[in-house]
Each structure stands twice: as C-alpha cells, then as structure tokens.
Design an enzyme around this catalytic site. Structure first.
Site: not given
Length: 417
Positions: A165, A305, A316, A337, A342, A403
């Site tokens: 991502c 994010h 975060e 998002k 996403h 990831f």
C-alpha cells in the site's frame, strides 16, 4: 551539488467517488461514501459483500475494444488517470526532450484479474495449457508505466515500485529524487490498482483484514471510530506530473504545490501488523520532515494512512503525537479512505492529490462515518470528523504504509507560482 526544486504541475484521478479530479474533489469535500454492494461479481458466498468500486467507468469510452481486451483493469486505470494529468500539465509533447521525461508508477498487486481469469480458464479446460499470449504482458505490475510511456513516447526512467500500500508514495519519492538530482525534467507518477475481484476479496477476507459491515456498507470505512472492524477494498488510480521548478517556470506552467520531501522506513516487525507503538511510522515522518527542511510546527494537515483497522489507526495516531508533540492538536488530521476505501498501491497517489487540493482550496476533507469515540485515541486531536473544515493549509503531509512493514511519507508546500 545543489538539488533542484520539484513542483506538481498536473493531476489526474479515477476513484470510487469521482472519475476525474473535479468529481473526486467534490466527493471529498461533501463527505461522499464510495462504498456499495459489489457489482462486478457475485459476492454472495464472501464474508464481505461490498467494496469501493469505480462508478460508471466504461473502458470503451477510452480505448477501442481490441486495446481494452489487451489491458488489465489496473493498466486501463493508469492510462486514463495519467492522460488527465498530462493534459492538465499542458506541456507540449512535441517540444519536450522525451529522454528527460520518465514514468515511475506504483502498483501493489498489478493484474490480479488477468491472473485469476487465465488460471480459471486453464483449470476449466481440462488442464490443457492454452494461455492467452497477452497473459503475462497484461498481468505484470510494471506494464502500466510501460503503456504510459509507449502512448506518449516518454523515454526517460520507466518502472514500477512495489511496496504494497506504500507503492505509489514510493514512486513519488523516487520521482522527486530523479528530478532533484537533475536526471529528468518531468516524471509522471502515482499508482493504480484493480483488486476488487474474487481473488482479492477472498484473500483479504481470509486474513480478516476487511470490514464485514454488510448491513451498512456505506458506513463501513470508519477510521478512528471505536467500532471500526477493518478496511474497505477500493480501486482506481491517481496520477501526478512532477516537474523541476525551473522547467515549469520557463514554460509558464500552472503550479499546484512544491514537493518538499519524502521519507521511508521499515517496521521490521510483522508481515501484516503495524508496530503497536508506531515506531517505524514515527521515524518515517521525522525522516520526511528532515528531508524537506521543515519543522514539525509548520505542518497544517496530515492525510493519514487511516485504514479503519483496530491496530493501525491507533499506532499511527500515537506516532503523530510523538513526532508533533503539543502541535499535534493544532493539525487537521483526516483519513480520506473513509470515503474512497483503500486503493492499496494507488492509495498514496489519490491521497497526495487530496492533500494538494486541500492547499489549493483551503479546505480539509472530512473523516466520515465517525459515530463512537475510541477511548484509546487522544480526544484533543482534531480528526476532522464528519464535515470538511476550512483552513489555510500551507504544508500538508500524506502517509502510506504497506504489508511487509513498508512506510512512506510525502510532504507538500503551497507556493506562490
């Protein structure tokens, strides 16, 4: 060696809430949810039956039928978004030195629809190895920038960054540095993804990564809400034209913002889970600010994010508090998002565009679908909940994490062009 300044001169977007930049921005400021029941395949047997799909996108509006058949959806999206960005930048294709124009593109997965279809066809054909000759050229992740360069004749650096991502944010950072060092005048960058297919949905469901709020899909993406239960899969593309400041000024280009810097780190912690204390995220923002030559108190807005996962959102926000200290409560923090879902490898592209447009319009888009306070989140943080907020944004940061522990951060500054 003096580094060149780098600016953004063109934007293009193909998103679940709008199929061009204006539609995308209108959807953002109005808090539009792009999430709905899946239409591209029968999702009845899946745990998650919804996604943030593109609306009203028809490949034959952009390509002839023969060309469309030879392009995976992620490459179609890349070509459409990049075409908008190139037109927006308005540079003369006949006058630029095409050896100094590159394409650096992000994609976390690439042609998963093509891979799924070809393997399914093979299995249904009694095991006879009759694959489409376009199988590999359609599937490989690097084909999207290849097509962009072929269409326009760009002969500078051309490749794909793959960091899940964080892919398109990594692409932007690479583009920034190529131009800074004087290797290119212009680079088309960003990312695309098209993983709303059976394999994509089934794979993420198996990881328990996706929301299963099937009774209310439009509210499923709810970053920072106490009842968040996973991310919502989206698809689309975001494209940016990065250009050296001197090149842009010489041709009288419109300038959206200056790309001040970028940072990258690794969590080195887990394949899919973030470090619970946000150690890598904290460092990536420090790295980005240092690269940009900016102080933490100069940042006005952060597009996080913010995927709507129980662990990721808190990690975060912890990192933001550590990096920005007392100033953190003065920053407009949001997660777009909540509206787009996403977009995996394309997330950094469309979210950087959202940050740039916030500076252009003096408005920070909201984090929608927030109904229940999470007691683990500092209540003094301004998460821009449920309604857009007016603000003179001079410096905006965009975070993307992938990831594998990949962290990338890009920061932009408003300039008088």
């Amino acid at each position: 060696m003096e580094l060149k300044r780098v600016v953004v001169t063109g934007l293009g977007a193909l998103t679940p809430i709008g199929n061009n930049i204006q539609e995308y921005w209108d959807g953002l400021v109005n808090g539009k949810s792009g999430c709905a029941p899946i239409t591209s395949f029968d999702s009845e047997k899946f745990k998650t039956k919804f996604a943030c799909e593109l609306k009203g996108f028809n490949p034959t509006d952009h390509f002839d039928r023969k060309e469309a058949r030879r392009l995976d959806k992620f490459a179609q999206y890349a070509l459409v978004a990049s075409e908008e960005a190139i037109k927006d930048a308005a540079f003369d294709l006949e006058k630029v030195d095409k050896f100094r124009v590159g394409v650096i593109w992000g994609a976390g997965i690439g042609g998963i629809q093509t891979f799924q279809d070809e393997v399914t066809n093979f299995n249904s054909g009694g095991g006879v190895p009759r694959f489409n000759p376009f199988f590999i050229p359609k599937m490989i992740a690097d084909i999207a920038p290849g097509h962009i360069s072929i269409k326009n004749g760009f002969m500078g650096p051309n490749y794909t960054t793959v960091s899940a991502c964080a892919s398109s944010a990594n692409a932007m950072i690479d583009a920034l540095n190529y131009i800074r060092l004087g290797h290119c005048d212009i680079i088309i960058t960003g990312g695309s993804e098209a993983a709303v297919v059976e394999a994509g949905m089934g794979g993420f469901n198996a990881m328990h990564a996706l929301s299963t709020r099937n009774e209310s899909p439009e509210t499923a993406s709810r970053p920072f809400d106490a009842n968040r239960d996973g991310f919502v899969l989206g698809e689309g593309a975001g494209a940016l034209v990065l250009e050296s400041y001197e090149h842009a000024k010489a041709r009288g280009a419109k300038i959206y913002a200056e790309v001040m810097g970028g940072g990258m780190t690794s969590d080195a912690y887990h394949m899919t889970a973030p470090h619970p204390e946000g150690v890598g995220v904290e460092r990536v923002m420090h790295n980005c600010l240092r690269d940009a030559g900016l102080r933490p108190e100069e940042v006005d807005a952060i597009n996080t994010h913010g995927t709507s996962t129980p662990l990721g959102d808190i990690a975060e926000l912890k990192a933001i508090t550590k990096v920005f200290g007392a100033h953190a409560k003065n920053i407009n923090i949001n997660s777009t998002k909540s509206m787009t879902g996403h977009l995996l490898g394309a997330a950094g592209g469309i979210e950087a565009i959202a940050s740039i447009l916030s500076m252009q319009h003096g408005i920070v888009p909201p984090t929608i679908n927030h109904t229940t306070v999470d007691e683990n989140i500092d209540p003094e943080l301004n998460l821009t909940l449920n309604k857009a907020q007016k603000r003179d944004v001079k410096v905006a940061m965009s975070n993307t994490f992938g990831f594998g522990g990949h962290n990338a951060c890009v920061v932009f500054k408003k300039i008088d062009a």
